[in-house]
Design an enzyme around this catalytic site. Structure first.
Site, PDB file in Angstrom:
ATOM      1  CG  PHE A 115      15.917  -2.198  64.144  1.00 22.60           C
ATOM      2  CD1 PHE A 115      15.192  -2.433  63.010  1.00 22.60           C
ATOM      3  CD2 PHE A 115      15.558  -2.854  65.290  1.00 22.60           C
ATOM      4  CE1 PHE A 115      14.592  -3.891  63.035  1.00 22.60           C
ATOM      5  CE2 PHE A 115      15.107  -4.174  65.271  1.00 22.60           C
ATOM      6  CZ  PHE A 115      14.541  -4.717  63.957  1.00 22.60           C
ATOM      7  CD  GLN A 228      12.782  -2.105  74.751  1.00 25.30           C
ATOM      8  OE1 GLN A 228      13.016  -3.182  74.084  1.00 25.30           O
ATOM      9  NE2 GLN A 228      13.556  -1.001  74.641  1.00 25.30           N
ATOM     10  CG  HIS A 230       8.306  -4.380  70.975  1.00 23.61           C
ATOM     11  ND1 HIS A 230       7.619  -4.004  69.504  1.00 23.61           N
ATOM     12  CD2 HIS A 230       9.715  -4.703  70.520  1.00 23.61           C
ATOM     13  CE1 HIS A 230       8.340  -4.048  68.650  1.00 23.61           C
ATOM     14  NE2 HIS A 230       9.510  -4.510  69.112  1.00 23.61           N
ATOM     15  CG  LEU A 240       8.340  -9.199  68.870  1.00 22.28           C
ATOM     16  CD1 LEU A 240       8.196  -7.803  69.524  1.00 22.28           C
ATOM     17  CD2 LEU A 240       9.789  -9.588  69.136  1.00 22.28           C
ATOM     18  CD  GLU A 243      12.540  -1.038  66.729  1.00 21.70           C
ATOM     19  OE1 GLU A 243      12.377  -1.620  67.744  1.00 21.70           O
ATOM     20  OE2 GLU A 243      13.199  -0.321  66.618  1.00 21.70           O
ATOM     21  NE  ARG A 274      12.321  -2.247  70.149  1.00 23.50           N
ATOM     22  CZ  ARG A 274      13.084  -3.316  70.262  1.00 23.50           C
ATOM     23  NH1 ARG A 274      13.505  -4.075  71.441  1.00 23.50           N
ATOM     24  NH2 ARG A 274      13.249  -3.993  69.101  1.00 23.50           N
ATOM     25  CG  HIS A 338      10.162  -6.759  73.691  1.00 22.63           C
ATOM     26  ND1 HIS A 338       9.902  -8.096  73.152  1.00 22.63           N
ATOM     27  CD2 HIS A 338      11.359  -6.313  73.053  1.00 22.63           C
ATOM     28  CE1 HIS A 338      10.944  -8.236  72.215  1.00 22.63           C
ATOM     29  NE2 HIS A 338      11.622  -7.441  72.128  1.00 22.63           N
ATOM     30  NE  ARG A 373      16.502  -4.893  74.172  1.00 24.56           N
ATOM     31  CZ  ARG A 373      16.101  -5.247  73.005  1.00 24.56           C
ATOM     32  NH1 ARG A 373      16.883  -5.157  71.613  1.00 24.56           N
ATOM     33  NH2 ARG A 373      14.722  -5.969  72.759  1.00 24.56           N
TER      34      ARG A 373
END
Length: 560
Positions: A115, A228, A230, A240, A243, A274, A338, A373
């Site tokens: 990730f 955040q 995304h 969404l 990722e 991100r 997000h 994050r």
């Protein structure tokens, strides 16, 4: 009207809430969960890509912790990050033993994927439905342990007596009746606030309830400017796109067919953190290399079999919501709201500075995410700090002596407030209109790129939003399933949260993680290596500062 009583009351039935409940019950406490929706409809259901743990032979919790500290742009509290990463392996194995069927390789070992921002492939997954898989298994555990669930009950207020939180006042949505639920310890686990923006990847229920409830009784709320965005949310709807799509090898392309991440993060490319990827996308769009306000995510080279095995849900989402089969053509994506890195300030056991009040999950800020994050650390946060808060609250229940429950007068006070709302005359404005105007304004002025002028304008606009809110009426005057009234109360929670985000963003005059100021484009450790805290006052959020805990990783330049 009745007064119910428990040792531990948990508000919210997502992963953090359920994990806390199971832990507290196993410690011998009398536990209850209250949720405004059926537990498996909680937003944890929407988490797709996986959960992080350093289980590989070439990996270590220290490397996981460093990646998390770096990802946070050094705003995360390192004592909490060490706990998160040390306990990740046992937490994941525990989930598997409860019944979560994680992906396995041909050899039979657990299979992982890489990730964003991670130096090792340490994200363990169930296709692209990891949150849903864990949520259903924890719900089975909830049933197995016979936990009391106040299902479709809506918390309107927390109760404080002599500076101690003693439970909550809640409305049973089915009847409209209002009750006191007394508890020696109360855990806020209500998730995030993404719907104060429009669009958002968040469910419609993510309205910042717990953050606002804690704020209103004096608990400090920190890092609210850290929102955040995304990088891959679907064009139009904002749904969404995991990722995991990039971790499986997906490319981001601009209108010229260029893999533009080579300019912004030449080492990590699409798997930079991100905040870095979102800013890169927005820059491409702003400079005219976007495609109808988006960039393109290309997965065609992965082949249909791999997509069917690991990314089937986002393929269906693309077909259903954008008319694009990602096996055959690139899918249009753009940055979208997000997650909130900030929330109710807690220690590593979920304890807030207010006696009797705890928090866990996205509503809390133990500060493991700092200014940004990393993907797949959120599910980990819920189960690690959910469990710890459950254990801590059960221990408190055992130790509290001479505890007396609050009376039902708090329910009467809430009933009078709700009736006053219902009695307001209609004035032509609508709760839904105010909510949409606020969401659009937040996206326009408090977005990926921010300036002093935009942020101060947002603060002024929020004053107008609150003034409209204080006059708007609701059409449904009944008691049974009055969603008009519920949406109005939720809007009040979101306004509190949006005000905190705006004023905190004005105060942080630097760029760090998700908070990027074009007028202050550099990180400024000398003046802003600190948390910005909000506390309630009738005039609006009052700001103060809290130190960042550094244990072993000194701040350095962040590159991917």
């Amino acid at each position: 009207m009745a007064v119910y009583q428990h040792d531990v009351l948990i508000i919210g039935a997502g992963l953090a809430g359920m994990r806390a409940a199971i832990a507290a019950q196993l410690e011998g406490a009398d536990v209850a969960i209250i949720s405004k929706v059926h537990p498996v409809r909680s937003h944890s259901n929407a988490a797709q890509g996986g959960i992080n743990a350093a289980l590989g032979e070439d990996d270590s919790w220290e490397e996981h912790a460093f990646d998390t500290v770096k990802g946070s742009d050094y705003l995360g509290d390192q004592d909490a990050i060490e706990v998160l990463c040390r306990e990740a392996g046992p937490a994941l194995i525990e989930l598997e033993r409860m019944g979560v069927i994680f992906h396995r390789e041909e050899s039979g070992r657990l299979g992982s994927r890489s990730f964003g921002g991670a130096s090792k492939a340490r994200t363990y997954f169930v296709g692209d439905i990891t949150g849903q898989a864990i949520l259903h298994v924890l719900y089975e555990q909830l049933i197995k342990h016979g936990l009391r669930v106040y299902e479709e009950w809506f918390v309107t207020d927390l109760i404080v007596e002599d500076a101690v939180c003693k439970g909550a006042v809640a409305m049973e949505i089915r009847t409209g009746n209002v009750h006191v639920i007394a508890a020696k310890s109360t855990i806020i686990a209500t998730g995030g606030l993404g719907r104060m923006y429009e669009p958002s990847t968040n469910a419609l229920i993510c309205t910042g309830d717990g953050i606002s409830l804690a704020y209103r009784i004096g608990a400090p709320i920190i890092d609210m400017e850290m929102v955040q965005f995304h990088p891959t949310t679907l064009k139009g709807s904002g749904v969404l796109i995991t990722e995991g799509a990039r971790s499986e090898g997906g490319y981001l392309l601009n209108s010229e067919g260029e893999r533009f991440m080579s300019k912004y993060a030449p080492n990590m490319m699409e798997l930079a953190s991100r905040d870095v990827v979102s800013r890169a996308e927005q820059t491409e769009i702003n400079e005219g290399r976007g495609v109808d306000g988006c960039v393109l995510l290309d997965l065609r080279h992965l082949g249909e079999e791999r997509v069917r095995e690991r990314l089937w849900q986002i393929r269906e989402i693309g077909i259903d919501f954008a008319g694009v089969d990602l096996v055959k053509e690139p899918i249009p994506v753009r940055p979208g709201v997000h997650y909130i890195m900030g929330g109710v300030k807690t220690d590593i056991d979920g304890k807030t500075p207010l006696e009797g009040l705890y928090a866990a999950g996205e509503a809390a800020c133990v500060s493991v995410h700092g200014a940004n994050r990393l993907g797949a650390n959120s599910l980990l946060d819920t189960v690690v700090f959910g469990r710890r808060s459950g254990v801590a609250t059960a221990e408190r229940a055992r130790s509290v002596m001479g505890w007396t429950p609050p009376s039902d007068r708090y329910a009467e006070e809430t009933k009078r407030k709700l009736q006053a709302f219902l009695d307001r005359p209609l004035n032509g404005d609508r709760v839904a209109k105010i909510r949409l105007d606020m969401g659009n304004m937040m996206s326009e002025l408090v977005g990926v790129f921010r300036t002093e002028e935009q942020l101060r304008l947002a603060v002024e606009r929020m004053k107008d939003i609150r003034a409209r809110y204080e006059k708007v009426g609701v059409e449904n005057k009944g008691k049974v399933f009055n969603t008009d009234l519920l949406f109005a109360i939720e809007l009040g929670f979101m306004i509190d949260c949006a005000e905190m985000t705006c004023v905190s963003a004005v105060a942080r005059k630097e760029s760090r993680g998700a908070h990027y100021r074009t007028d202050f484009p550099q990180r400024d450790d000398a003046n802003f290596l600190k948390h910005i805290a909000c506390t309630y006052s009738p005039e609006g959020p009052q700001l103060s500062e809290m130190p960042v805990t550094i244990t072993r990783w000194q701040p350095q330049e962040r590159k991917y």
